[in-house]
Design an enzyme around this catalytic site. Structure first.
Site, short mmCIF file in Angstrom:
data_model
loop_
_atom_site.label_atom_id
_atom_site.label_comp_id
_atom_site.label_asym_id
_atom_site.label_seq_id
_atom_site.Cartn_x
_atom_site.Cartn_y
_atom_site.Cartn_z
N THR B 146 -52.98 25.48 19.15
CA THR B 146 -54.19 25.26 17.41
C THR B 146 -55.17 26.64 17.88
OG1 THR B 146 -55.42 23.80 18.54
CG2 THR B 146 -53.43 22.79 16.74
N LYS B 168 -50.98 21.15 25.14
CA LYS B 168 -52.43 21.61 24.41
C LYS B 168 -53.50 21.58 24.17
CE LYS B 168 -52.85 21.64 20.90
NZ LYS B 168 -54.37 20.72 19.78
N THR B 179 -54.20 13.58 26.66
CA THR B 179 -54.81 14.08 26.20
C THR B 179 -54.06 15.19 24.95
OG1 THR B 179 -56.40 16.75 25.61
CG2 THR B 179 -54.38 16.27 27.18
N GLU B 259 -62.43 24.85 23.85
CA GLU B 259 -63.56 25.70 22.67
C GLU B 259 -64.96 26.78 23.73
OE1 GLU B 259 -63.65 22.96 19.51
OE2 GLU B 259 -60.87 23.99 19.04
N ASN B 378 -66.51 25.87 15.89
CA ASN B 378 -66.07 24.38 15.49
C ASN B 378 -66.93 24.29 14.38
OD1 ASN B 378 -64.07 23.14 16.89
ND2 ASN B 378 -65.60 23.35 18.40
N SER B 383 -62.63 25.81 7.37
CA SER B 383 -62.88 26.51 6.38
C SER B 383 -62.27 28.00 6.41
CB SER B 383 -64.56 27.15 5.66
OG SER B 383 -65.27 26.54 6.59
#
Lengths: 383, 383
Positions: B146, B168, B179, B259, B378, B383
């Site tokens: 992702t 992932k 996870t 991230e 994040n 959006s």
């Protein structure tokens, strides 16, 4: 305003050079009586700063003659020398004003793990004592700021009597029993036990229910001093309500000025089986970094609300959860509800309502969004 | 490499249009036997995605013939329709390959609260079935990404047998039992009960001990499939060690690609009275936003470590805490230790050692720093 709104108090705030910016960093609040009744609530963090250990001990007598506060250094994790420095500071105040050091509370805030520069602090205490005045509440509120962008003061009261207060706090703001530094004063004539009851009831639903960043301080302190100078003894309920009002006002101001925040967020948990369940769910939502980033981006990402609720032990059925964001029920029965495009998140205040449908308890916890400014501010704090 | 490193497995990864970018988003892994033994570990989040509910049920039989995975949608909080979609996906795989749908696991990852576009997913499953090959492990690992910037694969094993896997996960990464999505395969001949024991032991000290952002997913799944195609039955300890090695390798890769992260941080808690105490302290430190910002800024702000320890219920005396950052004992006995300027934090890896001096238990939890990039990523995710 502030701690000198109530009769019987003098205060001051001066620059002693603890802050490299030259801003004010030492504050003093003195109770001239006739009553010296006082109560205090402290952090529940098990690592406690020297001034917290000292002031907690002082408060066992139920009386305070003065409070001396400094920003520019938390005096936490500073060992025996740190405790001696707190003791010396109280002695300095007592010597200057003819008080008993055992009735002088000390509060410190700033970086953890550095000794206070006593060669600057003690002359600062001298200057603060010399500057005491019945109008000094504002100056005191300014002197306790750290990363606060504005100082916080509030008042409430009844016929002929007043409760006033000041607060500081902008980061490490998830009080376990109280928040950073708060001093409340009143000229009502109220005994220590009643002050204590009113203060604990008020902090339980105000400072205990703000949670900016999930990080509990080592220095949280809330003090309430009563001078009795009004000669009035209000009804217990009326007095408690005034203390509650001032605490709620200051708590809301703290969240409004949280480090880097662009949104003030109320997490309203409804329909919980118990108050403890409601609080656990509200804190889990408030501390969810992903959700706090989404709100910063004005994204009504309710899936992150549900994933946060799911980590708690509260009573609920995952298929009975409803979530509203600013009044739009984007999640109904644990699944997709009203159109998320209907949610308007452009304002500073955001209301997230999580309905557990498991009981009748409701709580509200205030928090704020997670922003790049918070990261920047806190990645450079001590350097 | 990946899930086809072990004999007896075919895999594929294709683009079905679930992702607007056109990147691969459907993966298929098939076990051609002779054994179909399997084990699985799932999220402990109480809000669970439809594919987690389905696959948990499927695994009760201890056998798996295939696993179908999609990125581009988590199928979480999607109600009865979401569960039907998971069921339909398993049926589609079973129909194409002549399998029993009750032995086909389903995994999904992506945004919570949206229905999967079945008009794209089912043709994607057809394409994935057509693309199956004994070299398809890499393509499958790529299709489950992702926000991952790289795909994650690992292998280990012994004489004539192999354990391979793919994973992932980049955000919402604080597994309660596992996870995000991980599929492990082996050609060792191992019964389901032993697979289960080896998998639980391995996840307990690997995936369960990474905590990127404190946010537990609704979709965490780790599956282990054994084909027995090597004809070899390794010793139980040897096999468990290989599973552990692959899990540890993949877990470390997940943290390394978290991230927005710029630092990979090992929180080592030593001298705890119990393993549970050590884990509670390690997680409290790992989830402290202020500390994670400080590390981003290469600031050895050990006071934030102590304030995090102080919020736990673990056995310790605040005056007995020692903290080292990258080998420099900046805090000794709860107070100032070696010179913080000696700490070199310029590397990607940072080691924080917290010594409780209350017992003999040690654990390590891996996390990463909190950065403005995490906030940016994040606040714009859906959006």
């Amino acid at each position: 305003m502030s701690v000198t709104a109530a009769k019987g108090f003098r205060a001051s705030g001066v620059a002693a050079g603890l802050k490299t910016t030259g801003a004010a960093d030492v504050a003093l609040v003195v109770n001239d009586g006739p009553s010296l009744a006082a109560a205090g609530v402290f952090t529940s963090n098990r690592v406690q700063a020297a001034p917290v250990k000292w002031s907690r001990q002082v408060l066992t007598g139920g009386q305070l003659q003065a409070v001396v506060l400094n920003s520019g250094g938390a005096n936490a994790c500073t060992g025996p020398q740190g405790f001696q420095n707190t003791h010396k500071t109280a002695e300095q105040v007592a010597g200057l004003l003819g008080l008993n050091a055992g009735e002088v509370a000390v509060c410190s805030t700033g970086l953890i793990g550095l000794q206070l520069p006593m060669d600057k602090l003690l002359p600062g205490v001298d200057a603060a004592a010399a500057a005491l005045s019945a109008d000094g509440g504002e100056a005191a509120a300014i002197a306790i700021k750290t990363t606060d962008t504005v100082h916080k003061v509030a008042t409430a009261g009844g016929a002929g009597w007043t409760v006033g207060g000041m607060a500081k706090g902008a980061g490490m703001l998830a009080p376990g029993l109280a928040t950073m530094l708060v001093v409340l004063t009143t000229d009502a004539d109220v005994p220590a036990a009643e002050l204590d009851a009113a203060l604990r009831a008020a902090t339980h639903t105000t400072f205990d229910r703000i949670d900016s960043d999930g990080c509990m301080s080592t220095n949280d302190t809330v003090l309430l001093l009563a001078s009795g100078a009004s000669g009035i003894s209000p009804g217990q309920g009326e007095f408690a309500a005034a203390v509650q009002a001032v605490c709620a006002d200051l708590a809301r101001q703290l969240i409004g000025d949280a480090e880097g925040a662009s949104k003030d967020i109320a997490i309203v948990v409804e329909g919980a089986a118990t108050e403890a369940d409601a609080l656990e769910v509200a804190r889990s939502i408030a501390r969810n970094n992903l959700l706090m980033c989404a709100i910063h981006g004005e994204d009504p990402n309710w899936g992150r609300v549900l994933s946060a609720i799911g980590t708690t032990g509260a009573a609920f059925d995952a298929d009975e959860l409803d979530v509203a964001i600013n009044g739009v029920w984007v999640c109904k029965g644990g699944a997709v509800g009203e159109d998320r495009d209907l949610v308007d998140m452009t304002g500073r205040e955001v209301f997230i309502t999580a309905r557990l449908n498991a009981g009748a308890e409701t709580v509200t916890v205030w928090t704020n969004d997670l922003t790049a400014d918070y990261v920047h501010e806190n990645s450079a704090y001590s350097s």
